[in-house]
Design a protein around this motif. Structure first.
Motif, PDB file in Angstrom:
ATOM      1  N   LEU A   4       0.815  -1.205   0.000  1.00 14.62           N
ATOM      2  CA  LEU A   4       0.000   0.000   0.000  1.00 14.62           C
ATOM      3  C   LEU A   4       0.853   1.261   0.000  1.00 14.62           C
ATOM      4  O   LEU A   4       0.622   2.180  -0.781  1.00 14.62           O
ATOM      5  N   VAL A   5       1.873   1.325   0.850  1.00 15.51           N
ATOM      6  CA  VAL A   5       2.644   2.569   0.952  1.00 15.51           C
ATOM      7  C   VAL A   5       3.713   2.721  -0.127  1.00 15.51           C
ATOM      8  O   VAL A   5       4.164   3.828  -0.380  1.00 15.51           O
ATOM      9  N   TRP A   6       4.130   1.632  -0.769  1.00 14.63           N
ATOM     10  CA  TRP A   6       5.146   1.736  -1.821  1.00 14.63           C
ATOM     11  C   TRP A   6       4.567   1.592  -3.218  1.00 14.63           C
ATOM     12  O   TRP A   6       5.293   1.492  -4.192  1.00 14.63           O
ATOM     13  N   SER A   7       3.265   1.573  -3.323  1.00 14.80           N
ATOM     14  CA  SER A   7       2.609   1.509  -4.625  1.00 14.80           C
ATOM     15  C   SER A   7       1.908   2.839  -4.883  1.00 14.80           C
ATOM     16  O   SER A   7       1.848   3.697  -4.007  1.00 14.80           O
ATOM     17  N   ASP A   8       1.378   2.999  -6.068  1.00 13.43           N
ATOM     18  CA  ASP A   8       0.770   4.277  -6.448  1.00 13.43           C
ATOM     19  C   ASP A   8      -0.747   4.160  -6.540  1.00 13.43           C
ATOM     20  O   ASP A   8      -1.265   3.194  -7.105  1.00 13.43           O
ATOM     21  N   PRO A   9      -1.464   5.158  -6.021  1.00 15.30           N
ATOM     22  CA  PRO A   9      -2.919   5.126  -6.134  1.00 15.30           C
ATOM     23  C   PRO A   9      -3.362   5.380  -7.568  1.00 15.30           C
ATOM     24  O   PRO A   9      -2.710   6.090  -8.319  1.00 15.30           O
ATOM     25  N   ASP A  10      -4.483   4.784  -7.913  1.00 15.97           N
ATOM     26  CA  ASP A  10      -5.070   4.971  -9.235  1.00 15.97           C
ATOM     27  C   ASP A  10      -6.566   5.222  -9.058  1.00 15.97           C
ATOM     28  O   ASP A  10      -7.302   4.304  -8.665  1.00 15.97           O
ATOM     29  N   PRO A  11      -7.026   6.446  -9.299  1.00 11.25           N
ATOM     30  CA  PRO A  11      -8.435   6.760  -9.075  1.00 11.25           C
ATOM     31  C   PRO A  11      -9.401   5.983  -9.970  1.00 11.25           C
ATOM     32  O   PRO A  11     -10.597   5.966  -9.716  1.00 11.25           O
ATOM     33  N   GLU A  12      -8.886   5.317 -10.984  1.00  9.45           N
ATOM     34  CA  GLU A  12      -9.749   4.542 -11.874  1.00  9.45           C
ATOM     35  C   GLU A  12      -9.819   3.071 -11.484  1.00  9.45           C
ATOM     36  O   GLU A  12     -10.490   2.289 -12.152  1.00  9.45           O
ATOM     37  N   LYS A  13      -9.129   2.688 -10.417  1.00  8.21           N
ATOM     38  CA  LYS A  13      -9.100   1.296  -9.978  1.00  8.21           C
ATOM     39  C   LYS A  13      -9.844   1.140  -8.657  1.00  8.21           C
ATOM     40  O   LYS A  13     -10.012   2.085  -7.898  1.00  8.21           O
ATOM     41  N   GLU A  14     -10.253  -0.093  -8.375  1.00 12.69           N
ATOM     42  CA  GLU A  14     -10.889  -0.432  -7.110  1.00 12.69           C
ATOM     43  C   GLU A  14      -9.949  -1.285  -6.251  1.00 12.69           C
ATOM     44  O   GLU A  14      -9.927  -1.176  -5.047  1.00 12.69           O
ATOM     45  N   ASP A  15      -9.156  -2.139  -6.904  1.00 11.35           N
ATOM     46  CA  ASP A  15      -8.317  -3.114  -6.211  1.00 11.35           C
ATOM     47  C   ASP A  15      -6.851  -2.895  -6.598  1.00 11.35           C
ATOM     48  O   ASP A  15      -6.509  -1.904  -7.237  1.00 11.35           O
ATOM     49  N   PHE A  16      -5.985  -3.827  -6.228  1.00 11.94           N
ATOM     50  CA  PHE A  16      -4.586  -3.788  -6.654  1.00 11.94           C
ATOM     51  C   PHE A  16      -4.490  -4.191  -8.120  1.00 11.94           C
ATOM     52  O   PHE A  16      -5.269  -5.016  -8.602  1.00 11.94           O
ATOM     53  N   ALA A  17      -3.513  -3.630  -8.846  1.00 12.81           N
ATOM     54  CA  ALA A  17      -3.220  -4.005 -10.226  1.00 12.81           C
ATOM     55  C   ALA A  17      -1.714  -3.849 -10.435  1.00 12.81           C
ATOM     56  O   ALA A  17      -1.043  -3.135  -9.680  1.00 12.81           O
ATOM     57  N   ALA A  23       7.130  -2.111 -12.161  1.00  8.48           N
ATOM     58  CA  ALA A  23       7.552  -2.498 -10.814  1.00  8.48           C
ATOM     59  C   ALA A  23       6.463  -2.081  -9.841  1.00  8.48           C
ATOM     60  O   ALA A  23       5.909  -0.989  -9.961  1.00  8.48           O
ATOM     61  N   GLY A  24       6.145  -2.945  -8.912  1.00  8.10           N
ATOM     62  CA  GLY A  24       5.155  -2.608  -7.902  1.00  8.10           C
ATOM     63  C   GLY A  24       3.737  -2.705  -8.418  1.00  8.10           C
ATOM     64  O   GLY A  24       3.454  -3.382  -9.414  1.00  8.10           O
ATOM     65  N   TYR A  25       2.853  -2.006  -7.721  1.00 10.90           N
ATOM     66  CA  TYR A  25       1.429  -2.093  -7.998  1.00 10.90           C
ATOM     67  C   TYR A  25       0.804  -0.707  -8.057  1.00 10.90           C
ATOM     68  O   TYR A  25       1.405   0.283  -7.670  1.00 10.90           O
ATOM     69  N   THR A  26      -0.420  -0.667  -8.517  1.00  8.69           N
ATOM     70  CA  THR A  26      -1.305   0.466  -8.314  1.00  8.69           C
ATOM     71  C   THR A  26      -2.442  -0.051  -7.443  1.00  8.69           C
ATOM     72  O   THR A  26      -2.646  -1.267  -7.327  1.00  8.69           O
ATOM     73  N   PHE A  27      -3.168   0.856  -6.805  1.00  9.39           N
ATOM     74  CA  PHE A  27      -4.285   0.429  -5.976  1.00  9.39           C
ATOM     75  C   PHE A  27      -5.398   1.455  -6.058  1.00  9.39           C
ATOM     76  O   PHE A  27      -5.172   2.609  -6.391  1.00  9.39           O
ATOM     77  N   GLY A  28      -6.592   0.986  -5.743  1.00  7.32           N
ATOM     78  CA  GLY A  28      -7.758   1.841  -5.851  1.00  7.32           C
ATOM     79  C   GLY A  28      -8.464   2.076  -4.539  1.00  7.32           C
ATOM     80  O   GLY A  28      -7.979   1.704  -3.464  1.00  7.32           O
ATOM     81  N   SER A  64      -3.894  10.937   1.105  1.00  9.60           N
ATOM     82  CA  SER A  64      -3.192  12.146   0.653  1.00  9.60           C
ATOM     83  C   SER A  64      -1.747  11.797   0.342  1.00  9.60           C
ATOM     84  O   SER A  64      -1.130  10.985   1.032  1.00  9.60           O
ATOM     85  N   THR A  65      -1.231  12.432  -0.691  1.00 11.61           N
ATOM     86  CA  THR A  65       0.185  12.331  -1.027  1.00 11.61           C
ATOM     87  C   THR A  65       0.767  13.730  -0.930  1.00 11.61           C
ATOM     88  O   THR A  65       0.202  14.677  -1.480  1.00 11.61           O
ATOM     89  N   VAL A  66       1.873  13.866  -0.206  1.00 16.92           N
ATOM     90  CA  VAL A  66       2.586  15.140  -0.158  1.00 16.92           C
ATOM     91  C   VAL A  66       3.944  14.948  -0.817  1.00 16.92           C
ATOM     92  O   VAL A  66       4.526  13.869  -0.795  1.00 16.92           O
ATOM     93  N   TRP A  67       4.421  16.006  -1.418  1.00 19.65           N
ATOM     94  CA  TRP A  67       5.741  15.997  -2.071  1.00 19.65           C
ATOM     95  C   TRP A  67       6.480  17.215  -1.569  1.00 19.65           C
ATOM     96  O   TRP A  67       6.007  18.341  -1.726  1.00 19.65           O
TER      97      TRP A  67
END
Length: 121
Positions: A4-17, A23-28, A64-67
């Motif tokens: 969860l913390v090392w993958s990237d969120p994807d607003p178009e997804k519901e689950d992991f992909a 490398a890694g995953y996206t999650f929804g 939230s993601t901060v940079w």
């Protein structure tokens, strides 16, 4: 949790992909809401993904993601932010831009130093 913390969120997804980066995953949103419910939490804060506006909020503001590196690598032109969390979990993003390049630091100085092999003061 690492996925969860090392993958990237994807607003178009519901689950992991699988991540399109290879490398890694996206999650929804489903992953976020399930994690929060199972851990009796209300918010996830992450910080390892470039956000051009300095921050990003997704999934009904539960993630939230901060940079914090403005103008990342002296070339991205992005803002940065620091998140303040106040009473009752109020959140305020302090957004800032990069400081102007000066004569001692930054890419121009580094290029001059690389060309001459000397540190210019």
């Amino acid at each position: 949790m690492a996925d969860l913390v090392w993958s990237d969120p994807d607003p178009e997804k519901e689950d992991f992909a699988i991540s399109p980066r290879g490398a890694g995953y996206t999650f929804g949103s489903g992953v976020v809401h399930k994690f929060l419910d199972q851990n009796n939490m209300s918010h996830i804060l992450r910080a390892h993904q470039l956000c051009m506006e300095g921050f990003q909020q997704l999934f009904d503001k539960h993630l939230s993601t901060v940079w914090s590196a403005p103008n990342y690598c002296y070339r991205c032109g992005n803002s940065a932010s620091v998140l303040e969390v106040g009473p009752n979990e109020t959140m305020h993003f302090n957004v800032f831009d990069a400081a102007p390049e000066n004569e001692r630091d930054g890419p121009s100085q580094q290029q001059a130093q690389n060309a001459t092999g000397k540190v210019l003061a």
